[in-house]
Design an enzyme around this catalytic site. Structure first.
Site, PDB file in Angstrom:
ATOM      1  N   ASP A  85       0.788  -1.256  -0.044  1.00 34.91           N
ATOM      2  CA  ASP A  85      -0.045   0.107  -0.054  1.00 34.91           C
ATOM      3  C   ASP A  85       0.817   1.433  -0.117  1.00 34.91           C
ATOM      4  OD1 ASP A  85       1.160   0.193   2.464  1.00 34.91           O
ATOM      5  OD2 ASP A  85      -1.166  -0.271   3.451  1.00 34.91           O
ATOM      6  N   CYS A 111     -18.869   4.301  13.460  1.00 31.78           N
ATOM      7  CA  CYS A 111     -17.779   5.012  13.159  1.00 31.78           C
ATOM      8  C   CYS A 111     -17.510   6.062  14.521  1.00 31.78           C
ATOM      9  CB  CYS A 111     -17.576   5.750  11.761  1.00 31.78           C
ATOM     10  SG  CYS A 111     -15.896   6.611  11.807  1.00 31.78           S
ATOM     11  N   CYS A 168      -7.140   1.683  14.098  1.00 37.26           N
ATOM     12  CA  CYS A 168      -8.636   1.530  14.686  1.00 37.26           C
ATOM     13  C   CYS A 168      -9.326   0.249  13.992  1.00 37.26           C
ATOM     14  CB  CYS A 168      -9.682   2.846  14.554  1.00 37.26           C
ATOM     15  SG  CYS A 168     -11.205   2.552  14.997  1.00 37.26           S
ATOM     16  N   ARG A 172       5.803   5.740  11.840  1.00 35.07           N
ATOM     17  CA  ARG A 172       5.991   7.242  12.255  1.00 35.07           C
ATOM     18  C   ARG A 172       6.712   7.451  13.234  1.00 35.07           C
ATOM     19  NH1 ARG A 172       4.373  11.184   9.314  1.00 35.07           N
ATOM     20  NH2 ARG A 172       2.865  12.107  10.622  1.00 35.07           N
TER      21      ARG A 172
END
EC number: 1.17.99.6
Length: 377
Positions: A134, A198, A240, A295
């Site tokens: 990805d 959500c 998530c 990150r």
């Protein structure tokens, strides 16, 4: 060359490599996806992590000379953790999303794609490839859908009949003319559960995600987390899974096919407090092999602070005060100050007022003031 026979051989060999699903499609432009991406950009829904050139994301010919077909692959990953450690008072734990359990999936899929390339190259020496996971230009979801791997669900994940949406995707552009497979069409129907639950309303509608609101994106940012999302974070420190766990197509789906993907509970569900003072070296040694480390430690540490506030974990106050007083990074100092106020307790107001007198950074001072205001609610 009999490409029909070669395609069958590739499918058979893919299984022996541990590729759970494979599909073939054309190298035509992904026109529908291009229109979708233009809409996303227009509304400001992109995360900023994507390839900036939309045309490169949808036109294989812009990144590969004379493409003839694309091979899509999928590997199923676990949805349940065996012997998961418990989060208890005094030893609260955070959670990495399932896509960060085990070895970084980018490495796992690249390994499978590389082995598949070698197999094809043996049979067709003039074959050329461009494989990607990805982080490549193409949109994995669009390729997988057109190659018949699954359909693009309302949760913006590819959903397979066999494994639900718990699959990692990769693709290989080739100069070989394979017969394309049939695309898989939508099977979500009228179900809207993912959109309804959500936590931040990031799923604007089925199949459309405002990445700027998505918790999976927010956990990867490095600045102060906006106030309105802090309570939504819970104990998530990376990613998530809510729109996946609610999906009826994922009910009962849990596959443990790949040893590299098995989670270490102490890594996938780590103690929060030790994360606040972990060194760069310790972080790299413990978490460097998982996708959630890409990150660096800063977002993980910030999220751990917010998670401790979520639990109102008083036992962590001394460490949080240390972070507020001594961490060189304003985001850590400020977030810790806010968390201290959120948790409350004896001596907390004094600690916040003392640090306010010392603090030079305006953003941190604002967070200290938020912490003090929380104490006086």
């Amino acid at each position: 060359m009999d490409y029909t026979a070669l395609k069958k051989d590739i499918i058979d060999h893919a299984k022996s490599l541990g590729i759970d699903k494979i599909g073939f499609t054309t190298a035509d432009v992904f026109t529908e996806m291009k229109n979708h991406l233009i809409r996303q950009e227009k509304h400001g829904f992109q995360s900023g992590f994507e390839e900036k050139d939309i045309d490169k994301r949808v036109d294989p010919s812009l990144i590969f000379s004379k493409p003839r077909s694309i091979i899509a692959i999928a590997l199923a990953y676990p949805s349940k953790m065996k012997d998961a450690p418990r989060s208890v008072r005094g030893a609260r734990r955070g959670i990495f999303a399932r896509a960060s359990w085990g070895t970084d999936y980018h490495a796992v899929l690249r390994d499978r794609l590389s082995k598949l390339e070698a197999f094809i190259q043996e049979r067709v020496p003039e074959a050329r490839f461009r494989s990607m996971v990805d982080t490549g230009e193409l949109v994995d979801r669009a390729v997988a859908e057109r190659a018949g791997i699954g359909w693009s669900g309302k949760n913006c994940s590819v959903i397979t009949p066999e494994y639900g949406s718990y699959v990692y995707l990769g693709e290989m552009i080739t100069n070989l003319p394979f017969e394309p497979d049939e695309p898989m069409h939508d099977q979500c129907g009228s179900c809207n559960k993912c959109v309804d639950v959500c936590p931040t309303g990031a799923l604007v509608q089925g199949g459309q995600l405002d990445s700027q609101k998505c918790i999976a994106f927010l956990t990867q940012t490095k600045d102060f987390l906006p106030d309105e999302y802090r309570a939504k974070l819970g104990n998530r420190i990376y990613g998530c899974d809510t729109c996946q766990t609610i999906c009826p197509k994922n009910k009962g789906k849990d596959f443990h096919f790949h040893l590299e993907m098995e989670p270490d509970g102490e890594v996938a569900k780590p103690l929060l407090e030790p994360l606040l003072t972990i060194s760069n070296r310790e972080f790299k040694e413990t978490y460097g092999h998982v996708s959630g480390s890409w990150r660096g430690k800063k977002p993980i540490q910030r999220n751990a602070i917010i998670a401790l506030a979520h639990f109102k974990e008083e036992s962590a106050l001394s460490t949080l005060i240390e972070v507020m007083n001594e961490d060189v990074r304003p985001v850590m100092r400020g977030t810790a100050a806010w968390a201290i106020g959120k948790i409350g307790g004896e001596g907390v107001e004094e600690a916040l007022l003392h640090q306010r007198e010392q603090e030079k950074n305006e953003e941190v001072i604002q967070e200290i003031d938020k912490g003090i205001a929380l104490l006086n609610k």
